[in-house]
Design a protein around this motif. Structure first.
Motif, mmCIF file in Angstrom:
data_model
loop_
_atom_site.group_PDB
_atom_site.id
_atom_site.type_symbol
_atom_site.label_atom_id
_atom_site.label_comp_id
_atom_site.label_asym_id
_atom_site.label_seq_id
_atom_site.Cartn_x
_atom_site.Cartn_y
_atom_site.Cartn_z
ATOM 1 N N GLY A 61 0.794 -1.223 0.000
ATOM 2 C CA GLY A 61 0.000 0.000 0.000
ATOM 3 C C GLY A 61 0.828 1.275 0.000
ATOM 4 N N MET A 62 2.118 1.164 -0.264
ATOM 5 C CA MET A 62 3.005 2.329 -0.246
ATOM 6 C C MET A 62 3.386 2.809 -1.642
ATOM 7 S SD MET A 62 3.206 3.034 2.890
ATOM 8 C CE MET A 62 4.448 4.302 2.826
ATOM 9 N N TYR A 63 2.836 2.180 -2.682
ATOM 10 C CA TYR A 63 3.176 2.583 -4.046
ATOM 11 C C TYR A 63 2.624 3.976 -4.323
ATOM 12 C CZ TYR A 63 3.815 2.575 -9.062
ATOM 13 O OH TYR A 63 4.204 2.896 -10.338
ATOM 14 N N GLY A 64 3.424 4.769 -5.011
ATOM 15 C CA GLY A 64 2.991 6.118 -5.365
ATOM 16 C C GLY A 64 3.296 7.149 -4.300
ATOM 17 N N ILE A 65 4.042 6.739 -3.273
ATOM 18 C CA ILE A 65 4.427 7.637 -2.187
ATOM 19 C C ILE A 65 5.940 7.866 -2.283
ATOM 20 C CG2 ILE A 65 4.502 8.001 0.314
ATOM 21 C CD1 ILE A 65 1.657 7.782 -0.799
ATOM 22 N N CYS A 66 6.350 9.122 -2.302
ATOM 23 C CA CYS A 66 7.768 9.469 -2.363
ATOM 24 C C CYS A 66 8.476 8.930 -1.129
ATOM 25 C CB CYS A 66 7.939 10.986 -2.469
ATOM 26 S SG CYS A 66 9.662 11.522 -2.478
ATOM 27 N N GLU A 67 9.557 8.167 -1.332
ATOM 28 C CA GLU A 67 10.301 7.578 -0.219
ATOM 29 C C GLU A 67 11.096 8.623 0.558
ATOM 30 O OE1 GLU A 67 12.631 4.290 -1.687
ATOM 31 O OE2 GLU A 67 10.841 3.185 -2.312
ATOM 32 N N GLU A 68 11.298 9.799 -0.027
ATOM 33 C CA GLU A 68 12.061 10.843 0.652
ATOM 34 C C GLU A 68 11.164 11.824 1.399
ATOM 35 O OE1 GLU A 68 14.542 12.694 -2.285
ATOM 36 O OE2 GLU A 68 15.759 10.896 -2.562
ATOM 37 N N THR A 69 10.028 12.178 0.808
ATOM 38 C CA THR A 69 9.192 13.238 1.381
ATOM 39 C C THR A 69 7.851 12.749 1.914
ATOM 40 O OG1 THR A 69 8.097 13.751 -0.717
ATOM 41 C CG2 THR A 69 10.187 14.893 -0.247
ATOM 42 N N GLY A 70 7.412 11.576 1.484
ATOM 43 C CA GLY A 70 6.105 11.074 1.882
ATOM 44 C C GLY A 70 4.963 11.659 1.062
ATOM 45 N N GLN A 71 5.288 12.501 0.077
ATOM 46 C CA GLN A 71 4.263 13.094 -0.791
ATOM 47 C C GLN A 71 3.828 12.083 -1.851
ATOM 48 O OE1 GLN A 71 6.037 16.534 -2.571
ATOM 49 N NE2 GLN A 71 5.987 17.747 -0.703
ATOM 50 N N ALA A 72 2.616 12.295 -2.365
ATOM 51 C CA ALA A 72 2.131 11.447 -3.449
ATOM 52 C C ALA A 72 2.903 11.767 -4.723
ATOM 53 C CB ALA A 72 0.642 11.678 -3.669
ATOM 54 N N LEU A 73 3.291 10.718 -5.441
ATOM 55 C CA LEU A 73 3.949 10.898 -6.735
ATOM 56 C C LEU A 73 2.888 11.130 -7.796
ATOM 57 C CD1 LEU A 73 6.567 8.002 -6.511
ATOM 58 C CD2 LEU A 73 6.954 10.440 -6.101
ATOM 59 N N PRO A 74 3.173 11.970 -8.792
ATOM 60 C CA PRO A 74 2.180 12.241 -9.845
ATOM 61 C C PRO A 74 1.844 10.972 -10.638
ATOM 62 C CG PRO A 74 4.117 13.678 -10.051
ATOM 63 C CD PRO A 74 4.411 12.687 -8.989
ATOM 64 N N LEU A 75 0.566 10.668 -10.715
ATOM 65 C CA LEU A 75 0.122 9.454 -11.395
ATOM 66 C C LEU A 75 0.560 9.428 -12.860
ATOM 67 C CD1 LEU A 75 -1.396 6.809 -11.206
ATOM 68 C CD2 LEU A 75 -3.494 8.054 -11.727
ATOM 69 N N GLU A 76 0.448 10.551 -13.546
ATOM 70 C CA GLU A 76 0.860 10.587 -14.951
ATOM 71 C C GLU A 76 2.337 10.271 -15.102
ATOM 72 O OE1 GLU A 76 -0.977 10.710 -17.754
ATOM 73 O OE2 GLU A 76 -2.624 10.532 -16.320
ATOM 74 N N SER A 77 3.145 10.708 -14.158
ATOM 75 C CA SER A 77 4.578 10.413 -14.198
ATOM 76 C C SER A 77 4.835 8.944 -13.873
ATOM 77 C CB SER A 77 5.332 11.309 -13.225
ATOM 78 O OG SER A 77 5.210 12.664 -13.607
ATOM 79 N N LEU A 78 4.065 8.365 -12.964
ATOM 80 C CA LEU A 78 4.207 6.944 -12.640
ATOM 81 C C LEU A 78 3.839 6.064 -13.828
ATOM 82 C CD1 LEU A 78 2.837 6.818 -9.006
ATOM 83 C CD2 LEU A 78 5.171 6.289 -9.747
ATOM 84 N N LYS A 79 2.918 6.522 -14.638
ATOM 85 C CA LYS A 79 2.579 5.759 -15.842
ATOM 86 C C LYS A 79 3.775 5.688 -16.776
ATOM 87 C CE LYS A 79 -2.341 6.832 -15.935
ATOM 88 N NZ LYS A 79 -3.393 7.522 -16.691
ATOM 89 N N TYR A 80 4.567 6.762 -16.793
ATOM 90 C CA TYR A 80 5.748 6.812 -17.652
ATOM 91 C C TYR A 80 6.922 6.077 -17.010
ATOM 92 C CZ TYR A 80 9.729 8.633 -20.173
ATOM 93 O OH TYR A 80 10.887 8.730 -20.890
ATOM 94 N N LEU A 81 7.087 6.226 -15.695
ATOM 95 C CA LEU A 81 8.198 5.638 -14.961
ATOM 96 C C LEU A 81 7.654 4.911 -13.730
ATOM 97 C CD1 LEU A 81 11.278 5.339 -14.706
ATOM 98 C CD2 LEU A 81 11.289 7.506 -13.470
ATOM 99 N N PRO A 82 7.091 3.710 -13.921
ATOM 100 C CA PRO A 82 6.412 3.024 -12.820
ATOM 101 C C PRO A 82 7.328 2.557 -11.695
ATOM 102 C CG PRO A 82 6.508 1.607 -14.745
ATOM 103 C CD PRO A 82 7.020 2.956 -15.172
ATOM 104 N N THR A 83 8.635 2.577 -11.900
ATOM 105 C CA THR A 83 9.559 2.142 -10.857
ATOM 106 C C THR A 83 10.112 3.305 -10.036
ATOM 107 O OG1 THR A 83 11.394 2.166 -12.437
ATOM 108 C CG2 THR A 83 10.251 0.049 -12.087
ATOM 109 N N ALA A 84 9.587 4.501 -10.242
ATOM 110 C CA ALA A 84 10.072 5.669 -9.495
ATOM 111 C C ALA A 84 9.860 5.472 -8.004
ATOM 112 C CB ALA A 84 9.358 6.929 -9.966
ATOM 113 N N ARG A 85 10.842 5.904 -7.228
ATOM 114 C CA ARG A 85 10.766 5.792 -5.772
ATOM 115 C C ARG A 85 10.521 7.132 -5.108
ATOM 116 N NH1 ARG A 85 15.227 1.497 -3.728
ATOM 117 N NH2 ARG A 85 14.729 -0.150 -5.205
ATOM 118 N N CYS A 86 10.942 8.209 -5.786
ATOM 119 C CA CYS A 86 10.788 9.527 -5.189
ATOM 120 C C CYS A 86 10.592 10.577 -6.286
ATOM 121 C CB CYS A 86 11.986 9.879 -4.317
ATOM 122 S SG CYS A 86 13.527 10.016 -5.215
ATOM 123 N N LEU A 87 10.169 11.736 -5.876
ATOM 124 C CA LEU A 87 9.949 12.822 -6.827
ATOM 125 C C LEU A 87 11.207 13.132 -7.612
ATOM 126 C CD1 LEU A 87 7.829 15.166 -4.529
ATOM 127 C CD2 LEU A 87 7.022 13.992 -6.586
#
Length: 120
Positions: A61-87
């Protein structure tokens, strides 16, 4: 939004299977000689690790959450880079694009003797 995460999960699962197949098909490669193929396999392993990490985050349940800041990662950006860990990961778009290895070409060509940068 649930549909978007479902699509991202399916893409990650497909990526995992493709990466596993690449590793298996090259598992009999003689790494004692070093060279470009060994370097390519290292990148495949790194990418597989990133994919597994993203899938584990989805399961927890932690997918889409920045590992550095705890902010939500932009969904459109996750579609492009689904393995992103932080902003910050989205700042290195070119680096992640380079991780996409040319295995279709690698299966049809022998890369020994090529300069590593030529492959990209």
């Amino acid at each position: 939004m649930a549909t978007d995460f479902f699509e991202i999960r399916k893409e990650l699962e497909l990526m995992r299977e493709e990466l596993r197949e690449r590793l298996f098909s090259h598992s009999f490669y003689d790494s004692s000689s070093g060279g470009t193929m060994e370097t390519l396999l290292v990148h495949v392993k790194e990418e597989l690790h990133d994919v597994e990490h993203a899938l584990n985050k989805m399961n927890s349940g932690m997918y889409g959450i920045c590992e550095e800041t705890g902010q939500a990662l932009p969904l459109e950006s996750l579609k492009y880079l689904p393995t992103a860990r932080c902003l910050h990961d989205f700042s290195f778009k070119d680096q992640y694009e380079r991780k996409a290895l040319p295995f279709a070409a690698a299966e049809n060509h022998h890369y020994s003797g090529y300069d590593y940068e030529e492959i990209y």
